[in-house]
Design a protein around this motif. Structure first.
Motif, PDB file in Angstrom:
ATOM      1  N   LEU A   1      74.481  17.564  63.962  1.00 43.62           N
ATOM      2  CA  LEU A   1      73.377  18.430  64.382  1.00 43.62           C
ATOM      3  C   LEU A   1      72.149  18.219  63.502  1.00 43.62           C
ATOM      4  O   LEU A   1      71.011  18.214  63.992  1.00 43.62           O
ATOM      5  CB  LEU A   1      73.814  19.897  64.321  1.00 43.62           C
ATOM      6  CG  LEU A   1      74.819  20.349  65.384  1.00 43.62           C
ATOM      7  CD1 LEU A   1      75.395  21.721  65.026  1.00 43.62           C
ATOM      8  CD2 LEU A   1      74.159  20.394  66.755  1.00 43.62           C
TER       9      LEU A   1
ATOM     10  N   GLU B   1      69.994  15.449  64.550  1.00 44.17           N
ATOM     11  CA  GLU B   1      69.270  15.598  65.809  1.00 44.17           C
ATOM     12  C   GLU B   1      68.048  16.506  65.704  1.00 44.17           C
ATOM     13  O   GLU B   1      67.012  16.254  66.335  1.00 44.17           O
ATOM     14  CB  GLU B   1      70.206  16.138  66.890  1.00 44.17           C
ATOM     15  CG  GLU B   1      69.548  16.440  68.228  1.00 44.17           C
ATOM     16  CD  GLU B   1      68.927  15.206  68.874  1.00 44.17           C
ATOM     17  OE1 GLU B   1      67.901  15.344  69.557  1.00 44.17           O
ATOM     18  OE2 GLU B   1      69.467  14.102  68.681  1.00 44.17           O
ATOM     19  N   TRP B   2      68.146  17.574  64.913  1.00 39.01           N
ATOM     20  CA  TRP B   2      67.120  18.612  64.921  1.00 39.01           C
ATOM     21  C   TRP B   2      66.149  18.453  63.751  1.00 39.01           C
ATOM     22  O   TRP B   2      66.408  17.732  62.796  1.00 39.01           O
ATOM     23  CB  TRP B   2      67.772  19.995  64.916  1.00 39.01           C
ATOM     24  CG  TRP B   2      68.486  20.271  66.199  1.00 39.01           C
ATOM     25  CD1 TRP B   2      69.747  19.887  66.538  1.00 39.01           C
ATOM     26  CD2 TRP B   2      67.952  20.941  67.346  1.00 39.01           C
ATOM     27  NE1 TRP B   2      70.051  20.285  67.821  1.00 39.01           N
ATOM     28  CE2 TRP B   2      68.973  20.940  68.341  1.00 39.01           C
ATOM     29  CE3 TRP B   2      66.738  21.555  67.628  1.00 39.01           C
ATOM     30  CZ2 TRP B   2      68.789  21.533  69.596  1.00 39.01           C
ATOM     31  CZ3 TRP B   2      66.549  22.152  68.869  1.00 39.01           C
ATOM     32  CH2 TRP B   2      67.569  22.126  69.836  1.00 39.01           C
TER      33      TRP B   2
ATOM     34  N   ARG C   1      71.860  15.851  73.684  1.00 42.27           N
ATOM     35  CA  ARG C   1      71.891  14.849  72.627  1.00 42.27           C
ATOM     36  C   ARG C   1      72.801  15.290  71.478  1.00 42.27           C
ATOM     37  O   ARG C   1      73.509  14.464  70.878  1.00 42.27           O
ATOM     38  CB  ARG C   1      70.471  14.586  72.125  1.00 42.27           C
ATOM     39  CG  ARG C   1      69.553  13.890  73.134  1.00 42.27           C
ATOM     40  CD  ARG C   1      68.114  13.833  72.638  1.00 42.27           C
ATOM     41  NE  ARG C   1      68.009  13.230  71.324  1.00 42.27           N
ATOM     42  CZ  ARG C   1      67.741  11.940  71.094  1.00 42.27           C
ATOM     43  NH1 ARG C   1      67.544  11.111  72.124  1.00 42.27           N
ATOM     44  NH2 ARG C   1      67.649  11.472  69.860  1.00 42.27           N
ATOM     45  N   SER C   2      72.792  16.578  71.189  1.00 42.34           N
ATOM     46  CA  SER C   2      73.623  17.090  70.090  1.00 42.34           C
ATOM     47  C   SER C   2      75.098  16.909  70.373  1.00 42.34           C
ATOM     48  O   SER C   2      75.885  16.497  69.500  1.00 42.34           O
ATOM     49  CB  SER C   2      73.324  18.567  69.848  1.00 42.34           C
ATOM     50  OG  SER C   2      71.995  18.756  69.391  1.00 42.34           O
ATOM     51  N   TRP C   3      75.526  17.220  71.615  1.00 39.95           N
ATOM     52  CA  TRP C   3      76.948  17.072  71.944  1.00 39.95           C
ATOM     53  C   TRP C   3      77.351  15.601  71.938  1.00 39.95           C
ATOM     54  O   TRP C   3      78.480  15.258  71.546  1.00 39.95           O
ATOM     55  CB  TRP C   3      77.260  17.720  73.288  1.00 39.95           C
ATOM     56  CG  TRP C   3      77.396  19.196  73.228  1.00 39.95           C
ATOM     57  CD1 TRP C   3      76.660  20.136  73.898  1.00 39.95           C
ATOM     58  CD2 TRP C   3      78.330  19.931  72.423  1.00 39.95           C
ATOM     59  NE1 TRP C   3      77.069  21.402  73.563  1.00 39.95           N
ATOM     60  CE2 TRP C   3      78.086  21.305  72.656  1.00 39.95           C
ATOM     61  CE3 TRP C   3      79.314  19.571  71.516  1.00 39.95           C
ATOM     62  CZ2 TRP C   3      78.827  22.314  72.034  1.00 39.95           C
ATOM     63  CZ3 TRP C   3      80.049  20.572  70.880  1.00 39.95           C
ATOM     64  CH2 TRP C   3      79.798  21.925  71.145  1.00 39.95           C
TER      65      TRP C   3
ATOM     66  N   LYS D   1      67.854  18.687  73.822  1.00 35.91           N
ATOM     67  CA  LYS D   1      68.452  18.334  72.540  1.00 35.91           C
ATOM     68  C   LYS D   1      69.904  18.822  72.442  1.00 35.91           C
ATOM     69  O   LYS D   1      70.678  18.286  71.648  1.00 35.91           O
ATOM     70  CB  LYS D   1      67.601  18.880  71.390  1.00 35.91           C
ATOM     71  CG  LYS D   1      66.258  18.184  71.269  1.00 35.91           C
ATOM     72  CD  LYS D   1      65.403  18.760  70.153  1.00 35.91           C
ATOM     73  CE  LYS D   1      65.794  18.244  68.796  1.00 35.91           C
ATOM     74  NZ  LYS D   1      65.584  16.796  68.615  1.00 35.91           N
TER      75      LYS D   1
ATOM     76  N   PRO E   1      69.511  24.307  64.039  1.00 34.87           N
ATOM     77  CA  PRO E   1      70.790  24.545  64.715  1.00 34.87           C
ATOM     78  C   PRO E   1      71.749  25.292  63.808  1.00 34.87           C
ATOM     79  O   PRO E   1      71.608  25.281  62.578  1.00 34.87           O
ATOM     80  CB  PRO E   1      71.291  23.127  65.011  1.00 34.87           C
ATOM     81  CG  PRO E   1      70.698  22.291  63.928  1.00 34.87           C
ATOM     82  CD  PRO E   1      69.346  22.895  63.630  1.00 34.87           C
TER      83      PRO E   1
ATOM     84  N   ARG F   1      76.150  13.396  69.910  1.00 34.72           N
ATOM     85  CA  ARG F   1      76.299  13.102  68.487  1.00 34.72           C
ATOM     86  C   ARG F   1      77.614  13.687  67.941  1.00 34.72           C
ATOM     87  O   ARG F   1      78.306  13.031  67.150  1.00 34.72           O
ATOM     88  CB  ARG F   1      75.118  13.666  67.705  1.00 34.72           C
ATOM     89  CG  ARG F   1      73.793  12.932  67.916  1.00 34.72           C
ATOM     90  CD  ARG F   1      72.701  13.561  67.063  1.00 34.72           C
ATOM     91  NE  ARG F   1      71.406  12.958  67.253  1.00 34.72           N
ATOM     92  CZ  ARG F   1      70.953  11.881  66.601  1.00 34.72           C
ATOM     93  NH1 ARG F   1      71.736  11.274  65.720  1.00 34.72           N
ATOM     94  NH2 ARG F   1      69.744  11.423  66.823  1.00 34.72           N
TER      95      ARG F   1
ATOM     96  N   ALA G   1      71.266  21.683  59.923  1.00 37.84           N
ATOM     97  CA  ALA G   1      72.088  22.752  60.500  1.00 37.84           C
ATOM     98  C   ALA G   1      72.563  23.703  59.411  1.00 37.84           C
ATOM     99  O   ALA G   1      72.802  23.301  58.269  1.00 37.84           O
ATOM    100  CB  ALA G   1      73.282  22.149  61.225  1.00 37.84           C
TER     101      ALA G   1
END
Length: 460
Positions: free
Chosen positions: A391, A394-395, A451-453, A448, A197, A455, A399
């Motif tokens: 981010l 999540e990824w 899910r990112s937003w 995702k 991200p 977080r 990031a």
């Protein structure tokens, strides 16, 4: 994390329904530039208002001289919760040439590309309906679990981004008090790659200039006047050549005022991205960087100012040959700005430089082609740091904080008119084919992204 985990679980559980809602929005032919689709644009705005109201937002369609805006508000979990403005656009580009689409552009579907990769197809899936719906669905998951949002949210969805946003500035001016927040969240950008991200912390500004140098009162025979009469093409090319020195630096007085060096840790993170001169320039048949010496291509395109000649003409340019000394010569020049560079000062310095090199019996005329300052979010901004950490959680890969060589007008408008910085977080990929036939949005980006937003809202 205790509060967040069930929200992420709910986002997973909601995914099928979230996709169904996205498909409903994509089916609406909200092409803003074509008057034939005016009713469709309003339908999209009304659909969004209905969806946001269902979640618990105070949402409404706001009429403008063009396509309507959507404005919605939701309280935070506590009275002192941070206030964010989320921006997106519901309008889309035309689909022409429609014969190049593999499927109906307004009949979204899931397509399996193999190797575990699935994408959502259809016009607007990546730009920007899929992106804005990641935030809406994150809000839905939060409300489902907790009955509230962790931050106070104002939403602004416009319907003219793909046709120049003529109604946006008047709307911001008329509703500044209602729309101003601690920061803006803009989801109209992309990831570095499918696993990494990105947050765009810098957008370069722009100054555009067109100049015309006039010498004799008519085109001259180069045999009769050559060597004695001033040649405006010679004058112009010497001026343009003098704009940069042998190291690639721009020579205008005060040009680098307000330009700061990129922090070492940011440059170090860019070096890990695997984008060197050979790979970057090789895609366009080049290999040697032409800007300031000793800087990487990412630093040159994201964090350094430029001066480029975009067009030059004069004299005889038709077929064959004509021995003429032109009366006029013209060029178009653009400057990309960074940091705190002042567009007005850059323009004044350029014009002063040109005038100082015009012979006494020649003249120069200038024509302005716009100017806007750069946008720079502090690299140590708490908002940026929190979003980056969220981010990264999540990824697959951490990031990265990147720059962007161009500009996003709405970000400048938010800063100039509402006095707030923007956090640019998007989940698009370079192969999403936005503005082209067969636009798509990765299913992973959508899932995702939601899910990112969630977080990010929790982190803020």
């Amino acid at each position: 994390m205790t509060e967040l985990s069930p929200v992420l679980d709910r986002a997973d559980q909601n995914l099928k329904k979230s996709l169904e809602r996205l498909f409903e929005l994509v089916r609406i032919k909200s092409i803003s530039t074509d008057p034939a689709y005016k009713a469709d644009c309003r339908q999209a705005a009304e659909w969004l208002v209905s969806t946001l109201t269902e979640i618990g937002f105070d949402a409404s369609v706001r009429d403008t001289t063009g396509h309507p805006m959507v404005v919605a508000h939701h309280a935070g979990a506590t009275p002192d919760a941070p206030h964010v403005l989320f921006y997106g656009h519901y309008d889309v580009q035309p689909v022409d040439p429609v014969e190049l689409w593999e499927n109906d552009p307004f009949a979204p579907a899931i397509k399996d590309l193999g190797a575990g990769r699935k994408v959502i197809t259809g016009r607007g899936t990546a730009d920007d309906k899929g992106q804005l719906m990641t935030f809406v669905e994150a809000c839905r998951a939060y409300k489902d679990v907790h009955g509230s949002l962790p931050v106070r949210v104002t939403i602004l969805f416009e319907g003219e981004e793909e046709s120049g946003s003529p109604s946006l500035k008047p709307f911001l001016e008329a509703n500044a008090a209602e729309l101003t927040a601690s920061c803006a969240l803009v989801c109209d950008t992309g990831m570095w790659d499918g696993e990494t991200p990105a947050i765009a912390a810098a957008l370069r500004g722009l100054v555009g200039e067109e100049i015309t140098i006039t010498a004799a009162d008519r085109d001259l025979h180069s045999g009769l006047f050559g060597g004695a009469a001033a040649n405006p093409i010679h004058i112009l090319t010497e001026i343009l050549a003098g704009l940069r020195d042998e190291t690639g630096r721009i020579t205008l007085d005060g040009f680098y005022d307000g330009v700061e060096e990129t922090p070492a840790n940011i440059k170090a993170s860019w070096e890990t991205l695997g984008r060197d001169a050979e790979s970057f320039l090789g895609e366009v048949g080049l290999s040697v960087p032409s800007g300031e010496k000793g800087r990487s291509v990412l630093e040159l395109t994201w964090a350094r100012p430029t001066c480029e000649v975009n067009g030059i003409w004069g004299g005889y340019t038709g077929e064959g040959f004509k021995t003429v000394i032109a009366a006029k010569a013209s060029a178009k020049i653009s400057f990309r700005l960074v940091g705190e560079q002042d567009p007005a000062k850059v323009r004044d310095a350029f014009r002063a430089y040109v005038r100082s090199r015009i012979p006494a019996d020649c003249t120069v005329d200038f024509h302005e082609h716009g100017g806007s300052p750069a946008i720079q979010l502090s690299y140590d901004s708490p908002v940026l740091t929190k979003a980056k950490n969220a981010l990264s959680d999540e990824w697959e890969k951490p990031a990265v904080v990147v720059g962007m060589g161009g500009s996003i007008p709405i970000v400048g408008d938010f800063q100039k008119m509402l006095g707030m910085d923007s956090l640019l977080v998007g989940f698009g990929l370079v192969d999403d084919r936005i503005h082209s036939p067969n636009e798509k949005y990765d299913l992973k980006s959508f899932h995702k992204g939601i899910r990112s937003w969630a977080r990010i809202m929790a982190a803020l």
